[in-house]
Design an enzyme around this catalytic site. Structure first.
Site, short mmCIF file in Angstrom:
data_model
loop_
_atom_site.label_atom_id
_atom_site.label_comp_id
_atom_site.label_asym_id
_atom_site.label_seq_id
_atom_site.Cartn_x
_atom_site.Cartn_y
_atom_site.Cartn_z
N TYR A 121 42.66 32.47 54.80
CA TYR A 121 43.05 32.55 56.22
C TYR A 121 41.97 32.02 57.15
CZ TYR A 121 40.50 36.85 55.31
OH TYR A 121 39.56 37.75 54.90
N THR A 155 40.17 27.72 34.55
CA THR A 155 39.66 28.24 33.28
C THR A 155 40.80 28.96 32.56
OG1 THR A 155 37.62 28.64 34.48
CG2 THR A 155 37.75 29.58 32.28
N GLY A 201 47.13 33.83 54.48
CA GLY A 201 47.03 35.23 54.07
C GLY A 201 46.55 36.18 55.15
N ARG A 212 40.56 32.62 31.37
CA ARG A 212 40.65 33.67 32.39
C ARG A 212 42.12 34.03 32.67
NH1 ARG A 212 37.70 33.62 38.29
NH2 ARG A 212 37.67 35.87 38.53
N GLY A 253 40.57 37.57 41.05
CA GLY A 253 40.84 38.91 41.55
C GLY A 253 42.06 38.99 42.46
N LEU A 258 36.54 40.33 58.06
CA LEU A 258 37.12 40.63 59.37
C LEU A 258 37.55 42.09 59.46
CD1 LEU A 258 39.39 37.49 59.91
CD2 LEU A 258 37.07 37.88 60.72
N LYS A 273 36.77 45.20 42.78
CA LYS A 273 38.07 45.89 42.81
C LYS A 273 38.44 46.51 41.46
CE LYS A 273 40.06 43.23 46.57
NZ LYS A 273 41.21 42.53 47.13
P1 ATR Z 1 39.27 36.01 44.32
O1 ATR Z 1 39.10 37.48 44.25
O2 ATR Z 1 39.24 35.47 45.72
O3 ATR Z 1 40.47 35.57 43.56
P2 ATR Z 1 37.66 35.06 42.15
O4 ATR Z 1 38.04 36.24 41.32
O5 ATR Z 1 36.25 34.57 42.11
O6 ATR Z 1 37.96 35.36 43.67
O7 ATR Z 1 38.66 33.88 41.79
C1 ATR Z 1 38.55 32.61 42.32
C2 ATR Z 1 39.70 31.74 41.82
O8 ATR Z 1 39.55 30.42 42.37
C3 ATR Z 1 39.74 31.57 40.31
O9 ATR Z 1 41.07 31.41 39.90
C4 ATR Z 1 38.93 30.26 40.13
O10 ATR Z 1 39.18 29.60 38.95
P3 ATR Z 1 38.27 29.89 37.63
O11 ATR Z 1 38.83 31.13 37.01
O12 ATR Z 1 38.44 28.69 36.78
O13 ATR Z 1 36.85 30.07 38.11
C5 ATR Z 1 39.46 29.48 41.30
N1 ATR Z 1 38.59 28.38 41.70
C6 ATR Z 1 37.44 28.46 42.38
N2 ATR Z 1 36.92 27.24 42.59
C7 ATR Z 1 37.78 26.35 42.00
C8 ATR Z 1 37.82 24.92 41.88
N3 ATR Z 1 36.88 24.15 42.40
N4 ATR Z 1 38.88 24.38 41.25
C9 ATR Z 1 39.86 25.15 40.73
N5 ATR Z 1 39.88 26.49 40.83
C10 ATR Z 1 38.86 27.09 41.44
#
Ligand code: ATR
Length: 291
Positions: free
Chosen positions: A233, A164, A254, A167, A139, A23, A75
């Site tokens: 959002y 995870t 957000g 992470r 991120g 956006l 980033k």
């Molecule tokens: P962003 O910059 O939006 O945070 P990202 O770095 O890809 O994007 O992070 C996505 C987050 O959503 C991570 O914490 C991810 O968990 P993992 O580190 O285990 O991948 C979490 N996430 C995404 N899909 C998920 C799901 N189905 N269940 C639980 N956590 C999820």
């Protein structure tokens, strides 16, 4: 102010992959229009292998690009391409805004962190001595977690759950190199977030983007004294936000953080303070887009 802005006849934009749903063009192009500035904000969907060349060209004297936003997944990657990093970027180690100055030097800023705090201030949310539960360690979590460790009104505790574990460990170990993270505890199960005892719950994951997504925490844990912040959002109200409101909790998406980070980015590029009228136009452009 307009005299200053007239030097802004230029291109601004967002680097990321993907960026098509962003956006930011709406908000920034609305501001250029309102201010009568002949500049444009574009989307730059770049693959990782295209980054090096894109950044190299930014140094060219005839480049029309004077400012950028950086989003997922670059980033952190963008740090190495900046010539100067703001002190805040050096703490967070993520850059979402780049100013390209007259000497074509790239100055990296982070407006996610102050954008988050500005939205919290608007919502009158105070973190001092609060128990904070965070979902996710990607991120978006980085800026928020680092910010919460750095503010004078520090929370009493921050519990983080990530699907995870490796992470969240990696993120914590990294943040701990620059800020005091003694208030952080990583948990392996959402039950151990103790949402029922928490004051604030922040969702930084992408869970909730799809209407059919299930909650990551048991619904019964949401209580009326909780403040629930969902970084998502779009949709305007995720299942988490809907259930939080139903439980009588204070809840917000957000979109406000997106707005404030955008205002702060624009102000870095233009080296001006935006007037209230233009800011309102920018905010309304976002709110109209999310129905
Ligand atoms: P962003 O910059 O939006 O945070 P990202 O770095 O890809 O994007 O992070 C996505 C987050 O959503 C991570 O914490 C991810 O968990 P993992 O580190 O285990 O991948 C979490 N996430 C995404 N899909 C998920 C799901 N189905 N269940 C639980 N956590 C999820």
């Amino acid at each position: 102010m307009i005299a200053d802005m007239e030097e802004l006849k230029a291109t601004y934009g967002l680097i990321g992959y993907p960026v098509s749903h962003s956006l930011s063009p709406l908000m920034h192009n609305a501001a250029f229009k309102a201010l009568g500035v002949d500049a444009v904000y574009k989307l730059f969907p770049l693959k990782e292998e295209e980054l090096k060349d894109f950044f190299k060209k930014l140094h060219d004297d005839d480049s029309e690009i004077f400012g950028l936003n950086i989003t997922v997944p670059y980033k952190e990657k963008a740090l190495e391409y900046c010539d100067v990093l703001s002190p805040l970027v050096q703490k967070i180690m993520a850059v979402n805004t780049i100013v390209i100055n007259k000497q074509r030097k790239l100055i990296g800023y982070n407006t996610d962190a102050p954008g988050f705090l500005a939205h919290m201030a608007e919502l009158k949310v105070d973190f001092g001595e609060k128990r904070v539960a965070i979902l996710g360690a990607g991120g978006s979590a980085r800026a928020i977690i680092t910010t919460l460790c750095m503010i004078p009104e520090r929370p009493q505790s921050i519990k983080i759950y990530n699907r995870t574990r490796a992470r969240s460990e990696e993120l914590l170990n990294d943040i701990a190199q620059r800020v005091d993270t003694s208030l952080i505890e990583l948990v392996d199960d959402t039950d151990d977030l103790n949402v029922e005892l928490a004051d604030v719950l922040i969702n930084t994951t992408s869970v909730g983007l799809k209407k059919e997504d299930d909650l990551l925490i048991p619904e019964e844990m949401i209580h009326s004294d909780l403040f629930v912040y969902d970084l998502i959002y779009n949709p305007k109200e995720t299942k988490l936000l809907r259930l939080a409101k139903k439980a009588g909790a204070k809840a917000a998406s957000g979109l406000g953080m997106l707005y404030y980070q955008g205002i702060l980015s624009f102000q870095h590029w233009a080296n001006i303070q935006l007037d209230e009228e233009t800011k309102l136009i920018m905010r309304e452009s976002l709110e109209k887009a999310i129905k």
